[in-house]
Design a protein around this motif. Structure first.
Motif, PDB file in Angstrom:
ATOM      1  N   GLN A 197       0.828  -1.207   0.000  1.00 28.16           N
ATOM      2  CA  GLN A 197       0.000   0.000   0.000  1.00 28.16           C
ATOM      3  C   GLN A 197       0.860   1.254   0.000  1.00 28.16           C
ATOM      4  N   HIS A 198       1.955   1.209   0.756  1.00 30.05           N
ATOM      5  CA  HIS A 198       2.853   2.370   0.809  1.00 30.05           C
ATOM      6  C   HIS A 198       3.444   2.668  -0.568  1.00 30.05           C
ATOM      7  N   ASP A 200       2.251   1.942  -3.527  1.00 30.99           N
ATOM      8  CA  ASP A 200       1.234   2.495  -4.419  1.00 30.99           C
ATOM      9  C   ASP A 200       1.099   4.001  -4.202  1.00 30.99           C
ATOM     10  N   THR A 201       1.140   4.412  -2.943  1.00 28.97           N
ATOM     11  CA  THR A 201       0.976   5.833  -2.613  1.00 28.97           C
ATOM     12  C   THR A 201       2.231   6.629  -2.942  1.00 28.97           C
TER      13      THR A 201
END
Length: 211
Positions: A197-198, A200-201
């Protein structure tokens, strides 16, 4: 290198330093540096304390061996991955992160990280060794890969070292959370999920439009 068929006791003796180092890493991760006892490390390795002293005189020597023989080879692999894969940058970063997450999930390195953070003030040499032999080199390798991606036009302008710190920090926090709060009942975070998730951000903010 030992020849095939060489007496078992000789092979066993040759394996002892590595066994002691692995035992030391486990004890450091579980107990911390101050509370770790050479007697316990020797027992965990299946050797006498006298035999341990044949290879390592102090706990500091053992810690250096843990860094040099167990943790540093994984850093060498990270640097090798970065050197062999010049782009595209997102693929390189995801490969590097996957390797580091695998190390975190399959070795006691997280406990050693917590130990270094918690005991650095009383044992500054631990922090110095960890920084000089591992952290600074890992940060430098990632920063160099980011700088190369900037030259190729894949990554936006910015300080490569800060980008590298932004990339690595969530995994460090996840490890500290796991080693500090999960044992008292806090819900865990899975390192792989956190980093997926990190990335992707973070990559959405780092990459140029052309990339």
């Amino acid at each position: 290198m030992l020849e095939a068929g060489e007496p078992k006791f000789r092979r066993r003796k040759a394996e002892r330093p590595a066994e002691i180092v692995r035992a030391a890493m486990a004890v450091f991760a579980e107990k911390g540096f101050a509370a770790a006892k050479l007697d316990e490390i020797a027992a965990r390795a299946g050797v006498s304390k006298g035999a341990l002293y044949l290879y390592f005189e102090t706990k500091e020597d053992l810690f250096r061996a843990v860094v040099g023989q167990v943790v540093a080879p994984n850093l060498a692999q990270v640097r090798g991955i970065a050197a062999a894969h010049p782009g595209p940058f997102p693929d390189l970063v995801r490969g590097l992160v996957a390797h580091v997450v695998s190390v975190v999930e399959t070795t006691p390195v997280g406990g050693v990280v917590k130990m270094v953070i918690g005991e650095a003030r009383n044992f500054p040499e631990l922090a110095r060794v960890w920084h000089d032999d591992l952290v600074s080199q890992a940060l430098g390798a990632v920063a160099a890969a980011i700088e190369a991606a900037q030259v190729r036009g894949e990554v936006k302008a910015g300080d490569p070292r800060i980008f590298a710190l932004q990339l690595i920090s969530p995994l460090l926090l996840t490890v500290v959370w796991r080693e500090t709060f999960v044992p008292i009942g806090a819900p865990p975070f899975e390192p792989a999920a956190v980093m997926a998730q990190h990335l992707d951000t973070l990559l959405a903010g780092m990459l140029t439009e052309s990339a």
